[in-house]
Design a protein around this motif. Structure first.
Motif, PDB file in Angstrom:
ATOM      1  N   PHE A   1      59.532  92.228  28.163  1.00  0.00           N
ATOM      2  CA  PHE A   1      58.661  91.094  27.878  1.00  0.00           C
ATOM      3  C   PHE A   1      58.447  90.241  29.123  1.00  0.00           C
ATOM      4  O   PHE A   1      59.386  90.008  29.894  1.00  0.00           O
TER       5      PHE A   1
ATOM      6  N   ASN B   1      54.366  88.509  26.662  1.00  0.00           N
ATOM      7  CA  ASN B   1      53.531  89.681  26.469  1.00  0.00           C
ATOM      8  C   ASN B   1      54.288  90.887  27.054  1.00  0.00           C
ATOM      9  O   ASN B   1      55.309  90.728  27.716  1.00  0.00           O
ATOM     10  N   LEU B   2      53.816  92.100  26.802  1.00  0.00           N
ATOM     11  CA  LEU B   2      54.444  93.282  27.386  1.00  0.00           C
ATOM     12  C   LEU B   2      54.194  93.297  28.886  1.00  0.00           C
ATOM     13  O   LEU B   2      53.100  92.977  29.346  1.00  0.00           O
TER      14      LEU B   2
ATOM     15  N   GLU C   1      52.100  88.479  17.984  1.00  0.00           N
ATOM     16  CA  GLU C   1      52.708  89.666  18.580  1.00  0.00           C
ATOM     17  C   GLU C   1      51.914  90.151  19.793  1.00  0.00           C
ATOM     18  O   GLU C   1      50.739  89.816  19.946  1.00  0.00           O
ATOM     19  N   ALA C   2      52.544  91.002  20.605  1.00  0.00           N
ATOM     20  CA  ALA C   2      51.873  91.581  21.765  1.00  0.00           C
ATOM     21  C   ALA C   2      50.653  92.394  21.346  1.00  0.00           C
ATOM     22  O   ALA C   2      49.666  92.474  22.085  1.00  0.00           O
ATOM     23  N   SER C   3      50.693  92.972  20.136  1.00  0.00           N
ATOM     24  CA  SER C   3      49.544  93.746  19.672  1.00  0.00           C
ATOM     25  C   SER C   3      48.319  92.846  19.505  1.00  0.00           C
ATOM     26  O   SER C   3      47.183  93.300  19.632  1.00  0.00           O
TER      27      SER C   3
ATOM     28  N   VAL D   1      47.590  90.366  21.494  1.00  0.00           N
ATOM     29  CA  VAL D   1      47.037  90.211  22.848  1.00  0.00           C
ATOM     30  C   VAL D   1      46.082  91.368  23.128  1.00  0.00           C
ATOM     31  O   VAL D   1      44.955  91.168  23.598  1.00  0.00           O
TER      32      VAL D   1
ATOM     33  N   GLY E   1      56.225  85.901  18.964  1.00  0.00           N
ATOM     34  CA  GLY E   1      57.127  86.974  18.504  1.00  0.00           C
ATOM     35  C   GLY E   1      57.441  86.962  17.027  1.00  0.00           C
ATOM     36  O   GLY E   1      58.489  87.458  16.610  1.00  0.00           O
TER      37      GLY E   1
END
Lengths: 198, 198
Positions: A56, A62-63, A87-89, A91, A108
């Motif tokens: 993270f 973010n990833l 969630e990162a998804s 983004v 998160g």
């Protein structure tokens, strides 16, 4: 006949994945038995690399491959707008639209008293801390449009409003291409309330 | 923003699995990023063990840990009845019924001229060879009840009939609990034709 132990174990591990039931897990495991070794090895390597190479972003969660994610590293992004997502998804989904050029903050998860998720389980402290060293002009809350997303948005808005001049929230209304006739009442009601001047 | 390379690779490999589209693959990959390392390692180990420990039974091509599968090794099974199925998953399905106590032969597919699958792609030679050294009294054809299963059954029946006194085929008709009203015409027609004396 007992199902052979290694097969049983693979089915068990696969069925722990989200949306994969016992039957699908069995189908996947049997598929891998038929696949050649090399392809399974490729999958396994990809999963291991995923875990070792990605972590993270230390700023927005973010990833990231490096310490900071690609977006936080990019000087061309508008450093004054912060979009808060679950969630990162999310983004990935927002980036696909090409409509946003600011920074993100991934909390998160979502506040959910029923599942025992409180503010301390999310990266809300980390969000608040960003206002100390970043000059942020607008915070966009882009959480899901369900009850929990609603609650979390209201909670965050109350916390953030004293820190930033503008707190907005993505619009809710009829989805593009959506048929009024088939939309639910809550969506139509919201679309009426949030109508735009032409 | 580009999706990070290791994530992209994991999505790519996961979406090669049957029934897993790009969206599901992304969801699975992101889930694994959130999962702790130990659990992903468990999954990876299970998949690798699956490939190294399980292979095909040298006699019937069912899944086996040893040279022969559990069923072929079991002296209590009726060595005189052979059930021909398409895949190892069909063996699992039939075993669950507890209605069959003979041996199996997994042909590993179905005849399909459209997909370019001919007799030489299936373990039919191996099936024929079993009649040389085994005393088989009955062969039950238990292939799917679709057109390709039909064709393959007829093809196999013609091959096997000179070698064994009894070749049967599992019944087709109304599924148990099935509603006549909602069954398709082909099924009802077959159920009428194959009616049993009470």
């Amino acid at each position: 006949m007992q199902i052979a132990e290694p097969l049983l174990k693979a089915i068990e591990e696969l069925s722990k994945l989200p949306g994969i039931g016992r039957k699908t897990a069995q189908r996947l495991a049997l598929f891998m038995l038929k696949t050649n070794d090399e392809d399974v090895q490729k999958l396994v390597n990809a999963l291991l690399e995923l875990k070792t190479k990605i972590h993270f972003c230390s700023k927005c969660y973010n990833l990231a491959v490096d310490d900071l994610c690609e977006i936080c590293q990019n000087p061309k992004r508008d450093q004054g707008i912060l979009c808060v997502v679950e969630e990162a998804s999310d983004v990935i989904a927002i980036e696909k639209t090409n409509e946003f050029n600011g920074l993100y903050h991934v909390i998160g998860g979502i506040l959910s008293p029923l599942s025992g998720v409180g503010p301390e389980d999310l990266r809300i402290k980390e969000l608040i801390r960003r206002f100390e060293y970043e000059t942020i002009n607008e915070v966009i809350l882009a959480l899901n449009a369900d009850t929990e997303g609603e609650t979390t948005s209201l909670y965050l808005a109350r916390l953030i409003k004293p820190l930033v001049s503008k707190v907005t929230r993505i619009a809710r209304g009829l989805p593009i291409g959506g048929d009024l006739e088939f939309a639910d009442e809550a969506t139509i009601g919201r679309a009426m309330l949030s109508r735009n001047l032409l």
